[in-house]
Design a protein around this motif. Structure first.
Motif, PDB file in Angstrom:
ATOM      1  N   LEU A 115       0.718  -1.052  -0.110  1.00 59.28           N
ATOM      2  CA  LEU A 115       0.199  -0.062   0.088  1.00 59.28           C
ATOM      3  C   LEU A 115       0.842   1.240   0.040  1.00 59.28           C
ATOM      4  O   LEU A 115       1.987   1.375   0.555  1.00 59.28           O
ATOM      5  N   ALA A 116       0.284   2.402  -0.556  1.00 60.94           N
ATOM      6  CA  ALA A 116       0.968   3.689  -0.654  1.00 60.94           C
ATOM      7  C   ALA A 116      -0.007   4.625  -0.049  1.00 60.94           C
ATOM      8  O   ALA A 116      -1.163   4.709  -0.349  1.00 60.94           O
ATOM      9  N   LEU A 117       0.427   5.076   1.037  1.00 59.99           N
ATOM     10  CA  LEU A 117      -0.489   5.942   2.034  1.00 59.99           C
ATOM     11  C   LEU A 117      -0.229   7.507   1.875  1.00 59.99           C
ATOM     12  O   LEU A 117       1.099   7.882   1.919  1.00 59.99           O
ATOM     13  N   GLY A 118      -1.158   8.168   1.606  1.00 62.09           N
ATOM     14  CA  GLY A 118      -1.005   9.477   1.154  1.00 62.09           C
ATOM     15  C   GLY A 118      -1.464   9.822  -0.438  1.00 62.09           C
ATOM     16  O   GLY A 118      -0.986   9.257  -1.327  1.00 62.09           O
ATOM     17  N   SER A 119      -2.027  11.049  -0.558  1.00 69.55           N
ATOM     18  CA  SER A 119      -2.440  11.382  -1.965  1.00 69.55           C
ATOM     19  C   SER A 119      -1.159  11.907  -2.911  1.00 69.55           C
ATOM     20  O   SER A 119      -1.478  11.722  -4.086  1.00 69.55           O
ATOM     21  N   GLY A 120      -0.223  12.185  -2.455  1.00 65.75           N
ATOM     22  CA  GLY A 120       1.041  12.756  -3.234  1.00 65.75           C
ATOM     23  C   GLY A 120       1.065  14.179  -2.834  1.00 65.75           C
ATOM     24  O   GLY A 120       2.082  14.858  -3.576  1.00 65.75           O
TER      25      GLY A 120
END
Length: 350
Positions: A115-120
């Protein structure tokens, strides 16, 4: 509830200390949970897409928001241009992309990331998910600067690529702010529930969808509209992820100064809130279905709407520059060329 960490977890620890100069060969870490192997289970949630037919405008606005994009798979397909380039993270370890998925490496082991947490918008933090545990990569990637820096809030941890989260409830608490709901049998959410969705605030929507399909004007909407909710109720709702006074009370002393990072906490201390008859809320100023506006004139109009009576008018500037004086931007983190600031939500005379 205390979750028993499997014996195989010990083999993950060398991966989490990639800076170690001496280590012996280890077995591969425990198998991560594959999204395609996720066991689906009955749920009272419908997913944000189910709201689109009746709430097209809100759906379209929200679909483009950072809230909606705050959880992705750690794959090139999901991250697109936000994907970090393969290579060394200075002083920490290295990343590669294998079969389209990000993988963290040490000298002896590798860890596929789920998973990648955060919108960027600012940083993205990566997570590997196991059956009852998870491992958070200690450095976050800041895509606009194409740089890696320590994740805010964990600077005090020992120098290593990742930090193990040994308790299932800790992982659930973390992911609950990046997903609508989690399965009972897994720590990995279904993809239709990725991101902060409609049901994150309004509650489970499956019964609501069914009720509306049966009748255009059902007696019971079977969902929370949030209309008429008090300031305390709405701010507590936002504070489940953005933090309330009660949350901050249990944090280190330095957190009590972060009235910019923990906005509901800051707002609760403000005289504006305390004298609003429990009406001032996060949504007084922010549209919950879209990104926070950067137009200070919009916020100043809200200020003036309350401070128009003679006894409430600002003696310095009664019509403008409210925000820069009473809610100035304050630093949240500074790393190299990255300086992240947020508006102080403790509204006061500075």
């Amino acid at each position: 509830m205390r979750v028993t960490v499997p014996k195989s977890w010990s083999i993950l620890l060398p991966l989490l200390v990639l800076g170690a100069l001496a280590c012996t060969p280890q077995k591969q870490p425990p198998s991560v949970v594959a999204p395609e192997a996720l066991l689906l289970e009955p749920t009272p949630y419908a997913g944000t897409a189910a709201c689109q037919p009746c709430h097209a405008s809100e759906f379209e606005s929200h679909h483009q928001s950072n809230h909606a994009q705050t959880l992705r798979e750690a794959t090139v397909a999901d991250l697109g241009t936000l994907t970090p380039a393969p290579g060394v993270v200075p002083g920490e370890g290295r990343f590669t992309v294998e079969d389209g998925r990000l993988v963290a490496h040490s000298a002896t082991s590798k860890l596929p990331l789920q998973l990648a947490l955060g919108s960027g918008k600012t940083g993205i933090t990566f997570l590997a998910v196991f059956k009852q545990t998870s491992a958070e990569i200690r450095q976050s990637y800041f895509p606009h600067e194409k740089q890696w820096h320590l994740t805010p809030g964990i600077q005090e941890l020992s120098r290593s690529l990742g930090s193990a989260i040994h308790k299932e409830e800790a992982t659930r608490q973390c992911l609950s702010c990046h997903a609508v709901t989690l399965p009972l049998v897994s720590l990995l959410p279904e993809k239709r529930f990725f991101g902060v969705g409609c049901e994150s605030c309004h509650g489970p929507g499956a019964e609501h969808v069914a009720a509306m399909q049966k009748s255009e004007k059902p007696h019971d909407l079977a969902i929370s509209s949030l209309r008429g909710a008090t300031g305390t109720a709405l701010n507590t709702l936002c504070g489940r992820c953005h933090r309330t006074e009660d949350d901050v009370a249990g944090m280190p002393a330095v957190s009590k100064k972060l009235t910019n990072r923990f906005q509901p906490y800051g707002l609760a201390q403000s005289r504006c809130f305390k004298e609003s008859a429990n009406k001032l809320t996060c949504v007084t100023c922010h549209n919950p279905h879209s990104n926070a506006s950067k137009d200070t004139k919009r916020y100043e109009a809200v200020c003036v709407s309350c401070h128009s009576a003679p006894e409430r008018v600002c003696s310095v500037n009664p019509k403008e520059k409210c925000i820069s004086c009473h809610m100035p931007d304050r630093p949240v983190m500074t790393h190299g060329t990255i300086s992240l600031k947020m508006a102080d939500h403790f509204i006061r005379i500075n």
